[in-house]
Design a protein around this motif. Structure first.
Motif, PDB file in Angstrom:
ATOM      1  N   CYS A   1     -20.816  23.739 -14.567  1.00 55.20           N
ATOM      2  CA  CYS A   1     -21.029  23.644 -13.127  1.00 55.20           C
ATOM      3  C   CYS A   1     -21.431  24.995 -12.548  1.00 55.20           C
ATOM      4  O   CYS A   1     -22.329  25.075 -11.705  1.00 55.20           O
ATOM      5  CB  CYS A   1     -19.765  23.135 -12.454  1.00 55.20           C
ATOM      6  SG  CYS A   1     -19.881  23.005 -10.661  1.00 55.20           S
ATOM      7  N   CYS A   2     -20.788  26.066 -13.003  1.00 58.63           N
ATOM      8  CA  CYS A   2     -21.113  27.416 -12.514  1.00 58.63           C
ATOM      9  C   CYS A   2     -22.550  27.790 -12.849  1.00 58.63           C
ATOM     10  O   CYS A   2     -23.272  28.339 -12.015  1.00 58.63           O
ATOM     11  CB  CYS A   2     -20.144  28.435 -13.105  1.00 58.63           C
ATOM     12  SG  CYS A   2     -18.444  28.268 -12.519  1.00 58.63           S
ATOM     13  N   ILE A   3     -22.960  27.491 -14.085  1.00 60.25           N
ATOM     14  CA  ILE A   3     -24.329  27.795 -14.510  1.00 60.25           C
ATOM     15  C   ILE A   3     -25.331  27.004 -13.685  1.00 60.25           C
ATOM     16  O   ILE A   3     -26.371  27.520 -13.252  1.00 60.25           O
ATOM     17  CB  ILE A   3     -24.503  27.504 -16.013  1.00 60.25           C
ATOM     18  CG1 ILE A   3     -23.678  28.492 -16.842  1.00 60.25           C
ATOM     19  CG2 ILE A   3     -25.979  27.588 -16.414  1.00 60.25           C
ATOM     20  CD1 ILE A   3     -23.669  28.179 -18.326  1.00 60.25           C
ATOM     21  N   GLN A   4     -25.018  25.731 -13.437  1.00 59.53           N
ATOM     22  CA  GLN A   4     -25.910  24.884 -12.640  1.00 59.53           C
ATOM     23  C   GLN A   4     -26.034  25.401 -11.204  1.00 59.53           C
ATOM     24  O   GLN A   4     -27.122  25.378 -10.616  1.00 59.53           O
ATOM     25  CB  GLN A   4     -25.405  23.446 -12.648  1.00 59.53           C
ATOM     26  CG  GLN A   4     -25.559  22.734 -13.980  1.00 59.53           C
ATOM     27  CD  GLN A   4     -24.935  21.349 -13.983  1.00 59.53           C
ATOM     28  OE1 GLN A   4     -24.130  21.012 -13.108  1.00 59.53           O
ATOM     29  NE2 GLN A   4     -25.294  20.536 -14.973  1.00 59.53           N
ATOM     30  N   MET A   5     -24.936  25.868 -10.641  1.00 60.26           N
ATOM     31  CA  MET A   5     -24.968  26.386  -9.272  1.00 60.26           C
ATOM     32  C   MET A   5     -25.803  27.658  -9.184  1.00 60.26           C
ATOM     33  O   MET A   5     -26.557  27.856  -8.232  1.00 60.26           O
ATOM     34  CB  MET A   5     -23.539  26.639  -8.781  1.00 60.26           C
ATOM     35  CG  MET A   5     -22.722  25.375  -8.597  1.00 60.26           C
ATOM     36  SD  MET A   5     -21.009  25.678  -8.140  1.00 60.26           S
ATOM     37  CE  MET A   5     -21.185  26.071  -6.403  1.00 60.26           C
ATOM     38  N   VAL A   6     -25.675  28.530 -10.193  1.00 62.95           N
ATOM     39  CA  VAL A   6     -26.452  29.766 -10.202  1.00 62.95           C
ATOM     40  C   VAL A   6     -27.937  29.466 -10.399  1.00 62.95           C
ATOM     41  O   VAL A   6     -28.798  30.008  -9.688  1.00 62.95           O
ATOM     42  CB  VAL A   6     -25.946  30.723 -11.300  1.00 62.95           C
ATOM     43  CG1 VAL A   6     -26.895  31.895 -11.474  1.00 62.95           C
ATOM     44  CG2 VAL A   6     -24.553  31.234 -10.946  1.00 62.95           C
TER      45      VAL A   6
ATOM     46  N   ALA B   1     -22.437  29.235  -2.832  1.00 57.56           N
ATOM     47  CA  ALA B   1     -21.781  28.748  -4.049  1.00 57.56           C
ATOM     48  C   ALA B   1     -20.470  29.502  -4.298  1.00 57.56           C
ATOM     49  O   ALA B   1     -19.467  28.903  -4.697  1.00 57.56           O
ATOM     50  CB  ALA B   1     -22.719  28.910  -5.244  1.00 57.56           C
ATOM     51  N   MET B   2     -20.478  30.788  -4.035  1.00 54.04           N
ATOM     52  CA  MET B   2     -19.267  31.590  -4.209  1.00 54.04           C
ATOM     53  C   MET B   2     -18.195  31.195  -3.191  1.00 54.04           C
ATOM     54  O   MET B   2     -16.997  31.220  -3.502  1.00 54.04           O
ATOM     55  CB  MET B   2     -19.603  33.075  -4.079  1.00 54.04           C
ATOM     56  CG  MET B   2     -20.471  33.608  -5.205  1.00 54.04           C
ATOM     57  SD  MET B   2     -21.009  35.316  -4.939  1.00 54.04           S
ATOM     58  CE  MET B   2     -19.443  36.192  -5.120  1.00 54.04           C
ATOM     59  N   ALA B   3     -18.611  30.840  -1.984  1.00 52.46           N
ATOM     60  CA  ALA B   3     -17.654  30.381  -0.971  1.00 52.46           C
ATOM     61  C   ALA B   3     -16.982  29.083  -1.431  1.00 52.46           C
ATOM     62  O   ALA B   3     -15.765  28.910  -1.261  1.00 52.46           O
ATOM     63  CB  ALA B   3     -18.356  30.176   0.361  1.00 52.46           C
ATOM     64  N   TYR B   4     -17.771  28.179  -2.021  1.00 51.54           N
ATOM     65  CA  TYR B   4     -17.202  26.932  -2.547  1.00 51.54           C
ATOM     66  C   TYR B   4     -16.265  27.225  -3.713  1.00 51.54           C
ATOM     67  O   TYR B   4     -15.202  26.587  -3.853  1.00 51.54           O
ATOM     68  CB  TYR B   4     -18.311  25.995  -2.995  1.00 51.54           C
ATOM     69  CG  TYR B   4     -17.800  24.706  -3.602  1.00 51.54           C
ATOM     70  CD1 TYR B   4     -17.253  23.713  -2.792  1.00 51.54           C
ATOM     71  CD2 TYR B   4     -17.865  24.491  -4.978  1.00 51.54           C
ATOM     72  CE1 TYR B   4     -16.770  22.528  -3.340  1.00 51.54           C
ATOM     73  CE2 TYR B   4     -17.386  23.314  -5.540  1.00 51.54           C
ATOM     74  CZ  TYR B   4     -16.843  22.345  -4.720  1.00 51.54           C
ATOM     75  OH  TYR B   4     -16.368  21.178  -5.275  1.00 51.54           O
TER      76      TYR B   4
END
Length: 211
Positions: free
Chosen positions: A82-87, A59-62
């Motif tokens: 979106c960040c919260i959902q990815m985490v 997720a961090m790479a994206y």
């Protein structure tokens, strides 16, 4: 970026806390033992955080790819939601996979002597101690390795290939330096994570000090 790094730090703290305290206590005890429940809990926490961290790295790479390759769209693409959902997705993926793996391990029978030649309850060592058929657990482990290890690593590599191409198109040296500095923290975290994972796997497979 700092939101992802704060969650990465939390994962690393849990990752280390699941093994280091017991390992340190064993150094000062003549009889180095761990209960079956303690071993299961240690493996589960270690597995959840390890697999979740692998997903978070992707997720961090994206996130870095979007910041450098599509800077004008970064705020809209990488919204707080979106960040919260990815985490959360990283945590849920690691938790789900670890639950399946733990359930498979709990179906195994251990006949003894249950001596683990490693500093924590890692899967390869547990499989060596089992007197049951471990084919299903090994198959499940292979699938998880492909999904969480190789696939995530490939996504990270592809992301950074695109990032490098975009950086090389920047004309000013200052701009290229700023772009590289943006990726420095993530590259460091990725290098440490995969290097330590390979070391732990190799040491677990070859065997170390008994605990």
């Amino acid at each position: 970026m700092y939101f992802f790094l704060s969650n990465l730090s939390f994962m690393d703290i849990c990752y280390v806390t699941s093994t280091a305290p017991k390992m340190l206590s064993n150094f000062f005890q003549e009889q180095q033992t761990i209960s079956h429940v303690g071993c299961a809990v240690q493996f589960f926490v270690f597995s959840v955080m390890g697999l979740s961290e692998s997903c978070l790295m992707t997720a961090m790479a994206y996130d870095r790819y979007t910041a450098i390759c599509n800077p004008l769209l970064y705020s809209s693409v990488m919204s707080p939601t979106c960040c919260i959902q990815m985490v959360l997705g990283s945590y849920l993926a690691g938790l789900s996979a670890s639950v399946f793996q733990l359930c498979a391990i709990l179906q195994l029978h251990f006949c003894g002597p249950n001596v683990i030649h490693h500093f924590f309850c890692d899967l390869p060592q547990l499989l060596l101690l089992s007197c049951s058929d471990t084919f299903f657990v090994q198959l499940l482990t292979a699938l998880l390795t492909v999904m969480f290890g190789i696939l995530n690593a490939l996504i990270i590599v592809v992301s950074y290939c695109c990032i490098v191409i975009s950086i090389m198109k920047i004309t000013s040296a200052k701009g290229r330096s700023k772009a590289f500095n943006t990726c420095a923290s993530h590259l460091t975290a990725v290098s440490l994570f995969y290097t330590s994972s390979i070391f732990v796997y190799l040491s677990s497979s070859s065997g170390g000090s008994s605990s």
